[in-house]
Design a protein around this motif. Structure first.
Motif, PDB file in Angstrom:
ATOM      1  N   ARG A  99       0.818  -1.208   0.000  1.00  0.00           N
ATOM      2  CA  ARG A  99       0.000   0.000   0.000  1.00  0.00           C
ATOM      3  C   ARG A  99       0.849   1.254   0.000  1.00  0.00           C
ATOM      4  O   ARG A  99       0.340   2.355  -0.018  1.00  0.00           O
ATOM      5  CB  ARG A  99      -0.925  -0.004   1.212  1.00  0.00           C
ATOM      6  N   ARG A 100       2.151   1.097   0.019  1.00  0.00           N
ATOM      7  CA  ARG A 100       3.042   2.249   0.023  1.00  0.00           C
ATOM      8  C   ARG A 100       3.591   2.500  -1.370  1.00  0.00           C
ATOM      9  O   ARG A 100       4.781   2.558  -1.587  1.00  0.00           O
ATOM     10  CB  ARG A 100       4.180   2.005   0.994  1.00  0.00           C
ATOM     11  N   SER A 101       2.721   2.622  -2.332  1.00  0.00           N
ATOM     12  CA  SER A 101       3.165   2.837  -3.697  1.00  0.00           C
ATOM     13  C   SER A 101       3.705   4.254  -3.870  1.00  0.00           C
ATOM     14  O   SER A 101       3.371   5.167  -3.116  1.00  0.00           O
ATOM     15  CB  SER A 101       2.007   2.598  -4.671  1.00  0.00           C
ATOM     16  N   ALA A 102       4.522   4.427  -4.890  1.00  0.00           N
ATOM     17  CA  ALA A 102       5.128   5.727  -5.148  1.00  0.00           C
ATOM     18  C   ALA A 102       4.058   6.711  -5.614  1.00  0.00           C
ATOM     19  O   ALA A 102       3.164   6.371  -6.393  1.00  0.00           O
ATOM     20  CB  ALA A 102       6.213   5.593  -6.201  1.00  0.00           C
ATOM     21  N   GLN A 103       4.172   7.924  -5.133  1.00  0.00           N
ATOM     22  CA  GLN A 103       3.248   8.977  -5.528  1.00  0.00           C
ATOM     23  C   GLN A 103       3.805   9.691  -6.752  1.00  0.00           C
ATOM     24  O   GLN A 103       5.017   9.854  -6.883  1.00  0.00           O
ATOM     25  CB  GLN A 103       3.056   9.972  -4.376  1.00  0.00           C
ATOM     26  N   PRO A 104       2.943  10.131  -7.634  1.00  0.00           N
ATOM     27  CA  PRO A 104       3.440  10.839  -8.823  1.00  0.00           C
ATOM     28  C   PRO A 104       4.033  12.196  -8.431  1.00  0.00           C
ATOM     29  O   PRO A 104       3.606  12.822  -7.464  1.00  0.00           O
ATOM     30  CB  PRO A 104       2.188  11.003  -9.691  1.00  0.00           C
ATOM     31  N   ASP A 105       5.029  12.613  -9.205  1.00  0.00           N
ATOM     32  CA  ASP A 105       5.647  13.911  -8.952  1.00  0.00           C
ATOM     33  C   ASP A 105       4.666  15.034  -9.273  1.00  0.00           C
ATOM     34  O   ASP A 105       3.845  14.930 -10.181  1.00  0.00           O
ATOM     35  CB  ASP A 105       6.903  14.080  -9.807  1.00  0.00           C
ATOM     36  N   ILE A 106       4.781  16.099  -8.531  1.00  0.00           N
ATOM     37  CA  ILE A 106       3.922  17.259  -8.734  1.00  0.00           C
ATOM     38  C   ILE A 106       4.672  18.240  -9.626  1.00  0.00           C
ATOM     39  O   ILE A 106       5.859  18.503  -9.420  1.00  0.00           O
ATOM     40  CB  ILE A 106       3.563  17.911  -7.386  1.00  0.00           C
TER      41      ILE A 106
END
Length: 148
Positions: A99-106
């Motif tokens: 559940r700790r997937s990478a978040q997309p860059d802003i």
């Protein structure tokens, strides 16, 4: 012994024998300090009725209750078993789910919108490691200075 201030910042530069001796002395003084708190602890436990519980459970018949010798370890083992079983169940249940997937860059445009600043300030902030952000009274970024 000559005073060496580097020992404060690097305790490993002190000889091992000296470090061990000071550790033993420190531990002895902590034990003495804890021993001084025993009268207050005894008073607190007496007010809570612990003395009465010890008297009722152990001292009235001058023997330890056999039920306590059996039940307390069984209860401790049952508690440990339940906790370990719950942990293993959760590990089995969530084993394939990360559940700790990478978040997309802003993007820089989104950063500028969130700050309420210009696109140039957002680009300067993202390009620098250390920056000084100048803000107005309404906490809106007005400028940025890149620090070396």
């Amino acid at each position: 012994m000559k005073f060496d201030s580097s020992v404060i910042h690097k305790p490993r530069s002190q000889p091992a024998l000296q470090r061990g001796f000071f550790s033993v002395v420190t531990f002895a003084f902590w034990l003495a300090y804890a021993y001084m708190w025993l009268p207050l602890l005894t008073l607190f436990l007496w007010l809570l009725g612990v003395r009465t519980a010890v008297f009722e459970l152990y001292l009235r018949e001058h023997q330890v209750e056999p039920f306590l010798l059996v039940s307390l370890p069984v209860l401790a083992l049952a508690s440990a078993t339940v906790l370990i079983a719950w942990a293993e169940y959760n590990r089995w249940r969530f084993r394939a789910k990360d559940r700790r997937s990478a978040q997309p860059d802003i993007g820089k445009h989104d950063i500028a919108l969130a700050f309420g600043s210009s696109q140039e300030i957002a680009q300067a902030l993202s390009a620098s490691k250390v920056a000084l952000l100048k803000m107005d009274d309404a906490a809106t970024p007005m400028g940025v200075s890149i620090l070396a």
